[in-house]
Design an enzyme around this catalytic site. Structure first.
Site, PDB file in Angstrom:
ATOM      1  N   SER A 148       0.996  -0.586  -0.473  1.00  0.00           N
ATOM      2  CA  SER A 148       0.377   0.318  -0.039  1.00  0.00           C
ATOM      3  C   SER A 148       0.986   1.269   0.311  1.00  0.00           C
ATOM      4  O   SER A 148       1.433   0.985  -0.096  1.00  0.00           O
ATOM      5  CB  SER A 148      -0.550  -0.182   1.599  1.00  0.00           C
ATOM      6  N   TYR A 161      -1.518  -1.112  10.799  1.00  0.00           N
ATOM      7  CA  TYR A 161      -1.662  -1.189   9.364  1.00  0.00           C
ATOM      8  C   TYR A 161      -0.286  -0.584   9.293  1.00  0.00           C
ATOM      9  O   TYR A 161       0.049  -1.507   8.248  1.00  0.00           O
ATOM     10  CB  TYR A 161      -3.214  -0.441   8.686  1.00  0.00           C
TER      11      TYR A 161
HETATM   12  P1  NAD Z   1     -11.667  -6.166   1.903  1.00  0.00           P
HETATM   13  O1  NAD Z   1     -11.385  -6.309   2.420  1.00  0.00           O
HETATM   14  O2  NAD Z   1     -11.926  -6.463   0.231  1.00  0.00           O
HETATM   15  O3  NAD Z   1     -10.454  -8.017   1.241  1.00  0.00           O
HETATM   16  C1  NAD Z   1      -9.335  -8.212   2.010  1.00  0.00           C
HETATM   17  C2  NAD Z   1      -9.724 -10.307   2.256  1.00  0.00           C
HETATM   18  O4  NAD Z   1      -9.079 -10.338   3.146  1.00  0.00           O
HETATM   19  C3  NAD Z   1     -11.477 -10.074   2.462  1.00  0.00           C
HETATM   20  O5  NAD Z   1     -11.957 -10.796   1.766  1.00  0.00           O
HETATM   21  C4  NAD Z   1     -11.501 -10.930   4.416  1.00  0.00           C
HETATM   22  O6  NAD Z   1     -12.122 -11.952   4.150  1.00  0.00           O
HETATM   23  C5  NAD Z   1      -9.866 -11.541   3.513  1.00  0.00           C
HETATM   24  N1  NAD Z   1      -9.082 -12.155   5.195  1.00  0.00           N
HETATM   25  C6  NAD Z   1      -9.134 -10.431   6.475  1.00  0.00           C
HETATM   26  N2  NAD Z   1      -8.309 -10.941   7.161  1.00  0.00           N
HETATM   27  C7  NAD Z   1      -8.202 -12.972   6.704  1.00  0.00           C
HETATM   28  C8  NAD Z   1      -7.631 -13.538   7.668  1.00  0.00           C
HETATM   29  N3  NAD Z   1      -7.884 -13.826   8.786  1.00  0.00           N
HETATM   30  N4  NAD Z   1      -7.571 -14.995   7.281  1.00  0.00           N
HETATM   31  C9  NAD Z   1      -8.619 -15.011   6.490  1.00  0.00           C
HETATM   32  N5  NAD Z   1      -8.749 -14.125   5.040  1.00  0.00           N
HETATM   33  C10 NAD Z   1      -8.768 -13.075   5.744  1.00  0.00           C
HETATM   34  O7  NAD Z   1     -10.015  -5.479   1.344  1.00  0.00           O
HETATM   35  P2  NAD Z   1      -9.112  -4.967  -0.065  1.00  0.00           P
HETATM   36  O8  NAD Z   1      -9.125  -3.923  -0.448  1.00  0.00           O
HETATM   37  O9  NAD Z   1      -9.228  -5.525  -1.062  1.00  0.00           O
HETATM   38  O10 NAD Z   1      -8.297  -5.297   0.449  1.00  0.00           O
HETATM   39  C11 NAD Z   1      -6.789  -6.174  -0.141  1.00  0.00           C
HETATM   40  C12 NAD Z   1      -5.209  -6.279   0.203  1.00  0.00           C
HETATM   41  O11 NAD Z   1      -5.150  -4.750  -0.429  1.00  0.00           O
HETATM   42  C13 NAD Z   1      -5.040  -5.914   1.546  1.00  0.00           C
HETATM   43  O12 NAD Z   1      -3.718  -6.013   1.660  1.00  0.00           O
HETATM   44  C14 NAD Z   1      -5.107  -3.983   1.483  1.00  0.00           C
HETATM   45  O13 NAD Z   1      -4.101  -3.492   2.509  1.00  0.00           O
HETATM   46  C15 NAD Z   1      -4.608  -3.504   0.615  1.00  0.00           C
HETATM   47  N6  NAD Z   1      -4.679  -2.393  -0.153  1.00  0.00           N
HETATM   48  C16 NAD Z   1      -6.443  -2.100   0.370  1.00  0.00           C
HETATM   49  C17 NAD Z   1      -6.539  -0.719  -0.176  1.00  0.00           C
HETATM   50  C18 NAD Z   1      -7.789  -0.450  -0.494  1.00  0.00           C
HETATM   51  O14 NAD Z   1      -7.777   0.885  -1.000  1.00  0.00           O
HETATM   52  N7  NAD Z   1      -8.770  -1.363  -0.372  1.00  0.00           N
HETATM   53  C19 NAD Z   1      -5.977   0.176  -0.856  1.00  0.00           C
HETATM   54  C20 NAD Z   1      -4.012  -0.297  -1.005  1.00  0.00           C
HETATM   55  C21 NAD Z   1      -3.659  -1.536  -0.220  1.00  0.00           C
END
Ligand code: NAD
Length: 266
Positions: A148, A161
């Site tokens: 991120s 985070y």
């Molecule tokens: P999201 O919440 O849509 O998806 C995250 C997924 O991780 C979910 O399906 C959840 O069930 C799963 N998860 C969480 N804890 C878990 C566990 N203990 N075991 C198994 N699965 C688990 O989020 P997203 O936005 O798609 O995020 C995905 C990645 O992208 C993350 O690492 C997040 O930090 C990163 N990210 C997101 C953004 C954003 O703006 N959404 C920005 C930068 C980075």
């Protein structure tokens, strides 16, 4: 004289992951789901790992003709032994699962801090550990860590985070140094705010922490430092992940591919 537009352009080879096995964690969520579908479209068999069984089922339904290429695995990544085991035999590993809590440090619950570090840093370590023997054995592997902007910059109220993502950057670079001699690359992708449930669910929390109405959080807080004033789509992140898995990216390792609309250009 031939006009430049009539000249044949250089052809980028299409990503072909036929015969490869990929694993995507957090596959039921926004970015993970997009990565799963992108890698399956490139011909990979994809182990779709998430703790959310209903979300994985929905993904399989949504995958259409790619459904046969997507293998759902319900795994809670706080079970670190299970994480290491499920990664055995994979050619491409996408460490993506994550969670967020927005709270000032003095109110940050220690158990949540621990869980965030477990899922977002220790589980990727165990998944890499599980995947490397097969990757090293065949002299090829791709590790992509979904980091991120918060792997490179801090924001207030996101202690766990930011700490986890900064740790993931270090883990990724170490894997790159160790993996290079074995044909294994390891990189991060670093999106700004992506249109996913993780961001949508944050709006309420952020609104409380910053004392601003929810509709101003997007413009005044989340996109304040982004030169491009929109959220990035999960499919755009998945395309960067796919690029790092392709043959044209074999010299890219230990890198952080920033997709932040200019945020870190400040
Ligand atoms: P999201 O919440 O849509 O998806 C995250 C997924 O991780 C979910 O399906 C959840 O069930 C799963 N998860 C969480 N804890 C878990 C566990 N203990 N075991 C198994 N699965 C688990 O989020 P997203 O936005 O798609 O995020 C995905 C990645 O992208 C993350 O690492 C997040 O930090 C990163 N990210 C997101 C953004 C954003 O703006 N959404 C920005 C930068 C980075």
């Amino acid at each position: 004289m031939t006009s430049p537009s009539a000249l044949p352009g250089p052809q980028a080879p299409a990503l072909d992951l036929g015969g490869r096995t990929a694993l995507v964690t957090g596959a039921a969520g926004g970015i993970g789901r997009a990565c799963t579908l992108r890698l399956a479209a490139a011909g990979a068999k994809v182990r779709a790992v998430d703790r959310d069984a209903a979300g994985l089922e929905e993904l399989a339904g949504h995958a259409g003709e790619l459904a046969g290429a997507v293998e759902p695995h319900v795994v809670d990544l706080t079970d670190l032994d299970a994480a290491e085991l499920i990664a055995a035999g994979t050619d491409v590993l996408v460490n993506n699962a994550g969670l967020q809590l927005v709270r000032p440090l003095e109110d940050f619950p220690p158990d949540v801090f621990h869980t965030v570090l477990t899922v977002m840093l220790e589980a990727p370590f165990r998944l890499i550990r599980g995947a490397l023997p097969h990757m090293y054995g065949q002299g090829w592997g791709r590790i992509v860590n979904v980091s991120s902007v918060h792997g490179l910059r801090a924001s207030p109220y996101k202690a766990a985070y930011v700490a986890a993502k900064h740790g993931l950057e270090g883990l990724s670079k170490t894997a790159a140094l160790e993996g290079a001699a074995h044909g294994v690359t390891s990189n991060c992708v670093n999106p700004g705010y992506v249109r996913t449930p993780l961001v949508e669910e944050q709006l309420t929390d952020q609104s409380r922490a910053h004392g601003l109405p929810e509709d101003r959080i997007l413009t005044d807080v989340l996109l304040r430092d982004s030169a491009v004033k929109r959220l990035i789509e999960p499919e755009e992140v998945a395309e960067a992940v796919a690029y790092l898995c392709g043959p044209q990216a074999s010299f890219i390792t230990g890198a952080s591919l920033v997709l932040d609309g200019g945020w870190t250009a400040h």
